[in-house]
Design a protein around this motif. Sequence first.
Motif, PDB file in Angstrom:
ATOM      1  N   GLY A  58      -7.754 -17.025  28.482  1.00  0.00           N
ATOM      2  CA  GLY A  58      -6.409 -16.564  28.819  1.00  0.00           C
ATOM      3  C   GLY A  58      -5.773 -17.478  29.853  1.00  0.00           C
ATOM      4  O   GLY A  58      -6.470 -18.222  30.573  1.00  0.00           O
ATOM      5  N   LEU A 106      -4.479 -19.852  35.687  1.00  0.00           N
ATOM      6  CA  LEU A 106      -3.663 -19.682  36.900  1.00  0.00           C
ATOM      7  C   LEU A 106      -4.575 -19.541  38.118  1.00  0.00           C
ATOM      8  O   LEU A 106      -4.345 -20.155  39.166  1.00  0.00           O
ATOM      9  CB  LEU A 106      -2.781 -18.433  36.784  1.00  0.00           C
ATOM     10  CG  LEU A 106      -1.693 -18.467  35.698  1.00  0.00           C
ATOM     11  CD1 LEU A 106      -1.093 -17.072  35.512  1.00  0.00           C
ATOM     12  CD2 LEU A 106      -0.600 -19.473  36.043  1.00  0.00           C
ATOM     13  N   ARG A 162      -7.818 -13.703  24.445  1.00  0.00           N
ATOM     14  CA  ARG A 162      -8.020 -14.346  25.742  1.00  0.00           C
ATOM     15  C   ARG A 162      -8.280 -15.841  25.587  1.00  0.00           C
ATOM     16  O   ARG A 162      -9.364 -16.342  25.925  1.00  0.00           O
ATOM     17  CB  ARG A 162      -9.174 -13.676  26.528  1.00  0.00           C
ATOM     18  CG  ARG A 162      -9.165 -12.161  26.595  1.00  0.00           C
ATOM     19  CD  ARG A 162      -7.888 -11.567  27.158  1.00  0.00           C
ATOM     20  NE  ARG A 162      -7.590 -12.025  28.481  1.00  0.00           N
ATOM     21  CZ  ARG A 162      -6.391 -12.547  28.821  1.00  0.00           C
ATOM     22  NH1 ARG A 162      -5.418 -12.634  27.932  1.00  0.00           N
ATOM     23  NH2 ARG A 162      -6.183 -12.952  30.035  1.00  0.00           N
TER      24      ARG A 162
HETATM   25  C1  LIG Z   1       4.234 -15.019  33.098  1.00  0.00           C
HETATM   26  C2  LIG Z   1       2.858 -14.775  32.583  1.00  0.00           C
HETATM   27  N1  LIG Z   1       1.876 -15.588  32.950  1.00  0.00           N
HETATM   28  C3  LIG Z   1       0.618 -15.417  32.523  1.00  0.00           C
HETATM   29  C4  LIG Z   1       0.289 -14.382  31.680  1.00  0.00           C
HETATM   30  C5  LIG Z   1      -1.152 -14.213  31.263  1.00  0.00           C
HETATM   31  O1  LIG Z   1      -1.408 -14.723  29.986  1.00  0.00           O
HETATM   32  P1  LIG Z   1      -2.820 -14.438  29.290  1.00  0.00           P
HETATM   33  O2  LIG Z   1      -2.708 -13.139  28.577  1.00  0.00           O
HETATM   34  O3  LIG Z   1      -3.010 -15.594  28.344  1.00  0.00           O
HETATM   35  O4  LIG Z   1      -3.851 -14.418  30.344  1.00  0.00           O
HETATM   36  C6  LIG Z   1       1.272 -13.487  31.278  1.00  0.00           C
HETATM   37  C7  LIG Z   1       0.931 -12.343  30.418  1.00  0.00           C
HETATM   38  O5  LIG Z   1       1.649 -11.386  30.314  1.00  0.00           O
HETATM   39  C8  LIG Z   1       2.600 -13.694  31.727  1.00  0.00           C
HETATM   40  O6  LIG Z   1       3.590 -12.871  31.376  1.00  0.00           O
END
Ligand SMILES: Cc1ncc(COP(=O)(O)O)c(C=O)c1O
Length: 383
Positions: free
Chosen positions: A97, A102, A241
């Motif tokens: 994910g 991040l 993910r």
């Molecule tokens: C702005 C933003 N960043 C990151 C994510 C996370 O993404 P992931 O589901 O691939 O972890 C989301 C998920 O809603 C999001 O809206």
Amino acid sequence: MQAANIESKLPGFGTTIFTVMTQLANQHKAINLSQGFPDFDGPQLLRDRVSWHMNQGHNQYSPLPGMPALREAIAAKVATLYGAHVDPESQIAVTPGATEALACAIGVTIHAGDEAIIIDPAYDTYDPVIRLNGGMPVHLSMTPDFRIPWDQIEAAIRPQTRLLILNSPHNPSGSAWQEEDIVSLRRVLAGRNIHVLADEVYEHILFDGQEHLGLLRYPDLAARSFVVSSFGKTYHATGWRVGYCIAPAPLMEEFLRIHQFVNFSTNTPMQLGIADFLRDCPEHHEELGAFYQPKRDLFNHLLGDTRFTFTPSAGTYFQLADYSAISDMPDTEFARWLTVEHGVAAVPVSVFYANPPAQQKVRFCFAKDDDTLREAASRLARI
Ligand SMILES: Cc1ncc(COP(=O)(O)O)c(C=O)c1O
């Protein structure tokens, strides 16, 4: 035996609002337009490819940075879309994910005492992860029309500022970077030792012919940025993910040092299936905006029959709506009332702020079947 006491590193952080609203929606059998996930599956061919790889016995650990085939497919994608020259060997990590990407990027840049600038309303993982790394989040607010407050950013930068976190297309506002944002970003970064974490998970969901101004288009900005994306968003498969990060090789080396001790690697058959699909069916991501635009337009057209007011989203699968003509309740109370009394769950926008401004807005997710959107809108029209 009495358990030893622990002191929380994240006091005050409860269950996320997305989980809370989804539970409330289930409990009251409400239509769930709160949490950001589609109520339809991704492409059959992609699911077939994943199953095929699973059945071929590709079920063991992937290499730390991700399967080579997927990293090569990502490099080819960003070359085609953004003209970016990214080395799949040293500049790409596939992660479980975007969320983990991040977290690792923040981990690379933030040491104890460092500051990171977050622009509210902001996605909820940035702040706590900065704190977990001993850093201090500095929250600024977008302008009332959800543009980036460049002058405030400039004023907030201090010697201990290490990271600027930006997101486009933007959750929850649906706004997207314009050329002038890129100019301002360059101005703000000039001569400063600050990295950028570019959360571009909705990179393929833009409307009305707009192009995504991803930072990989700009070599000078890419040279100090972590660019994060999510296959969950692109392939309607948030539960798989799978996301990724692209960064200059020295940053990526440090990123992988952290990633190896957090998750080590990302699940193998999905990476292989996605690699095949990225290579063979690029039209899926190229046409994702065109797929979602009719949903945005349908939902907004139907919202026109309600007392909600809104500015159409430029991107993402979210639509903000102002309910001040309906109620003066605070937004968390309104969202609860909407779910329990009217059978439609939405997210209160104040939860995306450290210091919420006086506004009455909720976020609806329109990544839903058209019939679901019609039924939700007809309930909203009765309020
Ligand atoms: C702005 C933003 N960043 C990151 C994510 C996370 O993404 P992931 O589901 O691939 O972890 C989301 C998920 O809603 C999001 O809206």
